[in-house]
Write an enzyme that holds these catalytic residues in place. Structure first.
Site, PDB file in Angstrom:
ATOM      1  N   LYS A 130       1.140  -1.027  -0.356  1.00 33.44           N
ATOM      2  CA  LYS A 130      -0.164   0.551   0.544  1.00 33.44           C
ATOM      3  C   LYS A 130       0.826   1.308   0.190  1.00 33.44           C
ATOM      4  CE  LYS A 130      -4.762   1.411   0.655  1.00 33.44           C
ATOM      5  NZ  LYS A 130      -5.527   0.549  -0.234  1.00 33.44           N
ATOM      6  N   ASP A 170      -6.955   4.410  -4.818  1.00 28.84           N
ATOM      7  CA  ASP A 170      -7.208   4.336  -2.931  1.00 28.84           C
ATOM      8  C   ASP A 170      -7.962   5.971  -2.782  1.00 28.84           C
ATOM      9  OD1 ASP A 170      -7.593   2.900  -0.194  1.00 28.84           O
ATOM     10  OD2 ASP A 170      -7.436   5.039   0.639  1.00 28.84           O
TER      11      ASP A 170
HETATM   12  P1  NDP Z   1     -13.087   7.863  -2.325  1.00 32.36           P
HETATM   13  O1  NDP Z   1     -11.937   8.945  -2.684  1.00 32.36           O
HETATM   14  O2  NDP Z   1     -13.461   8.167  -4.037  1.00 32.36           O
HETATM   15  O3  NDP Z   1     -14.395   8.929  -1.758  1.00 32.36           O
HETATM   16  C1  NDP Z   1     -14.197   8.108  -0.221  1.00 32.36           C
HETATM   17  C2  NDP Z   1     -14.990   9.125   0.139  1.00 32.36           C
HETATM   18  O4  NDP Z   1     -15.273   8.839   1.644  1.00 32.36           O
HETATM   19  C3  NDP Z   1     -15.300  10.359   0.383  1.00 32.36           C
HETATM   20  O5  NDP Z   1     -17.145  10.868   0.458  1.00 32.36           O
HETATM   21  C4  NDP Z   1     -15.053  11.365   1.433  1.00 32.36           C
HETATM   22  O6  NDP Z   1     -15.350  12.785   1.899  1.00 32.36           O
HETATM   23  C5  NDP Z   1     -15.331  10.393   2.498  1.00 32.36           C
HETATM   24  N1  NDP Z   1     -14.391  10.668   3.639  1.00 32.36           N
HETATM   25  C6  NDP Z   1     -12.650  10.472   3.120  1.00 32.36           C
HETATM   26  N2  NDP Z   1     -12.116   9.862   4.530  1.00 32.36           N
HETATM   27  C7  NDP Z   1     -13.170  10.762   5.183  1.00 32.36           C
HETATM   28  C8  NDP Z   1     -13.119  11.074   6.767  1.00 32.36           C
HETATM   29  N3  NDP Z   1     -11.705  11.410   7.759  1.00 32.36           N
HETATM   30  N4  NDP Z   1     -14.410  11.396   7.044  1.00 32.36           N
HETATM   31  C9  NDP Z   1     -15.282  10.841   6.203  1.00 32.36           C
HETATM   32  N5  NDP Z   1     -15.348  10.794   5.098  1.00 32.36           N
HETATM   33  C10 NDP Z   1     -14.499  10.465   4.755  1.00 32.36           C
HETATM   34  O7  NDP Z   1     -12.330   6.799  -2.190  1.00 32.36           O
HETATM   35  P2  NDP Z   1     -12.720   5.516  -2.317  1.00 32.36           P
HETATM   36  O8  NDP Z   1     -13.889   4.891  -2.105  1.00 32.36           O
HETATM   37  O9  NDP Z   1     -11.734   4.338  -3.200  1.00 32.36           O
HETATM   38  O10 NDP Z   1     -12.594   4.582  -0.880  1.00 32.36           O
HETATM   39  C11 NDP Z   1     -13.233   4.635   0.328  1.00 32.36           C
HETATM   40  C12 NDP Z   1     -12.391   3.300   1.021  1.00 32.36           C
HETATM   41  O11 NDP Z   1     -12.692   2.337   0.658  1.00 32.36           O
HETATM   42  C13 NDP Z   1     -11.204   3.258   1.155  1.00 32.36           C
HETATM   43  O12 NDP Z   1     -11.424   2.929   3.434  1.00 32.36           O
HETATM   44  C14 NDP Z   1     -10.988   2.615   0.853  1.00 32.36           C
HETATM   45  O13 NDP Z   1      -9.015   1.976   1.770  1.00 32.36           O
HETATM   46  C15 NDP Z   1     -11.361   1.731   0.627  1.00 32.36           C
HETATM   47  N6  NDP Z   1     -10.921   1.001  -0.516  1.00 32.36           N
HETATM   48  C16 NDP Z   1     -11.298   1.578  -1.376  1.00 32.36           C
HETATM   49  C17 NDP Z   1     -11.347   0.463  -2.884  1.00 32.36           C
HETATM   50  C18 NDP Z   1     -10.974   0.588  -4.476  1.00 32.36           C
HETATM   51  O14 NDP Z   1     -11.321   0.272  -5.391  1.00 32.36           O
HETATM   52  N7  NDP Z   1     -11.375   1.703  -4.472  1.00 32.36           N
HETATM   53  C19 NDP Z   1     -10.349  -1.065  -2.905  1.00 32.36           C
HETATM   54  C20 NDP Z   1     -11.034  -1.348  -0.693  1.00 32.36           C
HETATM   55  C21 NDP Z   1     -11.178  -0.337  -0.656  1.00 32.36           C
HETATM   56  P3  NDP Z   1     -14.894  13.597   1.136  1.00 32.36           P
HETATM   57  O15 NDP Z   1     -15.031  13.136  -0.255  1.00 32.36           O
HETATM   58  O16 NDP Z   1     -15.720  14.939   2.444  1.00 32.36           O
HETATM   59  O17 NDP Z   1     -13.212  13.923   2.151  1.00 32.36           O
END
Ligand code: NDP
Length: 449
Positions: A130, A170
């Site tokens: 990662k 991510d």
């Molecule tokens: P994105 O950046 O596309 O979206 C993240 C979302 O979560 C946004 O809506 C963001 O809001 C919110 N968010 C992030 N940090 C915080 C925080 N500290 N508090 C509140 N809301 C938060 O990321 P992904 O959708 O790709 O990833 C989301 C999760 O899924 C992560 O945990 C990631 O590790 C996991 N994941 C992702 C994969 C992938 O294929 N993308 C695969 C497996 C797991 P805002 O825009 O306001 O920050």
């Protein structure tokens, strides 16, 4: 921390705490795995003698470097970037890059550690790694993001390779960032090495269904958990936290399967739409216009936006935390259970605190941990690598079909392993044990390396 560890595992854990001070999320992720490994250690004493656990908990390599870049006004900024190459027993290191101001070594190590077992569960030939940076892409221009990505890759490229280390996206890293990173890699190495990055655009080596894979996969996992309980998704109300890549496609698939998703969020607040989230509108706001979730209520006037609201206070039968680590705590879990919850699947990595997990377990909720429930993303990344290696492109239908089969297999492995190790219905035990055993056997076969 939650449950107690048995004596041998406790000694190992204490040593890890001492050797990795201040890395709270990493400690939490390690503890959660060790809690479930007692029966495995009793059955395989050889793994204890060979210190397989201690070896798994120590990354093979950790890279920390400076990323200097200039903003549009000419001001210089310095960020810190990481790549933790955790375990290559099953294949090249594989795992995403996260750009978020909260990123530090402890977060990247927790994510890399989880990735080892998740990748093992997919049954694909990929190790665990990662990376990321404390760079905040929010409010930056495309040109600033590009300059940052180019600077980062100017150092990182030497550690990557399709047989060495294969990053992906991510939080904060989507197709735009992957484009800039891949472009700079190609330029420096003079190689069109498609398989060195996944999550690429469809025109330049990406896989159909990769963008959708994590969210779709999490919903397929819920579907399997409910089927195992002679229940179904159709007709259930669902709440999904976040509104990023994982959340959007979880909402899309759940809606296709007949659930009604009534709420989602971002770090600023939550929207509730009792008629069901309009996925097309959500995609336009988040993917095309790159705006905040609050914009949703400008067009769906019956929906409500609550700044800083707690999404877990919205009553639902299925909860899908798809934002970030430790976003669902014990209090939230209690409230969800009281409101009639039947299932949880972690779209995000480690979104539920140990206390939250304990409450779900005691209440008999079907709980799909991230290692299993969100593994569809990395599994489809491995399918992207397959297509790149054979210079082929598959149809959406074929790729999504493979994803669906893989999620069914992951559910089966977690379900059956939990049963075999004396914790029927406990997918945390099942996923940790099945993933651990696969990696441990491979490490054992390869000798002390
Ligand atoms: P994105 O950046 O596309 O979206 C993240 C979302 O979560 C946004 O809506 C963001 O809001 C919110 N968010 C992030 N940090 C915080 C925080 N500290 N508090 C509140 N809301 C938060 O990321 P992904 O959708 O790709 O990833 C989301 C999760 O899924 C992560 O945990 C990631 O590790 C996991 N994941 C992702 C994969 C992938 O294929 N993308 C695969 C497996 C797991 P805002 O825009 O306001 O920050």
């Amino acid at each position: 921390m939650s449950a107690r560890l048995d004596e041998k595992l406790d000694l190992i854990y204490r040593d890890i705490l001492q050797r990795n001070p201040g890395e709270d999320e990493f400690h939490q992720a390690v503890h959660e795995v060790l809690e479930t490994l007692g029966p495995v250690m009793s059955r395989y004493p050889d793994f204890v003698d060979k210190k397989i656990i201690q070896r798994i908990c120590e990354p093979e390599r950790q890279i920390i470097f400076r990323v200097p870049w200039q903003d549009d006004k000419g001001e210089v900024h310095i960020n810190r970037a990481f790549r933790v190459e955790f375990n290559s027993a099953l294949g090249p290191y594989k795992g995403g890059m996260r750009f978020h101001p909260s990123v530090y070594l402890g977060i990247i190590k927790f994510l890399g550690f989880e990735q080892i077992f998740k990748n093992a569960l997919t049954n694909m030939p990929i190790g665990g790694g990662k990376g990321g940076s404390d760079f905040d892409p929010k409010g930056k221009s495309d040109a600033e993001v590009m300059r940052f990505c180019q600077s980062l890759m100017t150092e990182l490229y030497r550690h990557l390779g399709e047989y060495t280390d294969v990053p992906a996206g991510d939080i904060g890293v989507g197709q735009r960032e992957i484009g800039y990173l891949f472009g700079q890699y190609k330029r420096i190495t003079n190689r069109y090495e498609s398989g060195v990055f996944t999550g690429k655009g469809l025109d330049w080596g990406g896989s159909r269904a990769r963008k959708e894979a994590t969210g779709y996969g999490a919903v397929y996992f819920v579907d399997e958990m409910l089927k195992a309980r002679k229940d179904k998704i159709d007709g259930k109300t669902m709440v999904v936290s976040g509104s990023g890549n994982v959340a959007i496609y979880a909402i899309e698939k759940a809606t296709q399967l007949g659930a009604k998703v009534i709420a989602c969020s971002d770090s600023g607040g939550i929207i509730v739409d009792e008629e069901g989230i309009d996925v097309a509108l959500l995609k336009r706001i988040k993917e095309v216009e790159r705006r905040r979730i609050s914009a949703y209520v400008e067009e769906r006037t019956k929906a409500t936006y609550t700044e800083g609201g707690n999404i877990w206070s919205v009553p639902c039968q299925i909860a899908l935390p798809c934002a970030t680590q430790n976003e669902l705590n014990g209090k939230d879990a209690k409230q969800l259970v009281e409101n009639g919850l039947v299932a949880v699947a972690e779209g995000a990595n480690m979104p539920t605190t140990p206390e939250g997990m304990r409450i779900f377990d005691e209440a008999g909720i079907a709980f799909g941990p991230g290692k299993a429930a969100n593994a569809g993303g990395v599994a489809t990344s491995a399918l992207e690598m397959q297509q790149n290696a054979s210079r082929d492109t598959w149809t959406f239908k074929h790729t999504e079909g493979r994803l669906h089969e893989i999620m069914i297999e992951i559910h089966k492995a977690a379900y059956e392993t939990a049963d075999e190790f004396g914790s029927p219905g406990n997918y945390v035990v099942g996923a940790n044990t099945a993933g651990f055993l696969k990696v441990a056997r491979a490490m054992d076969a390869m000798g002390l390396v």
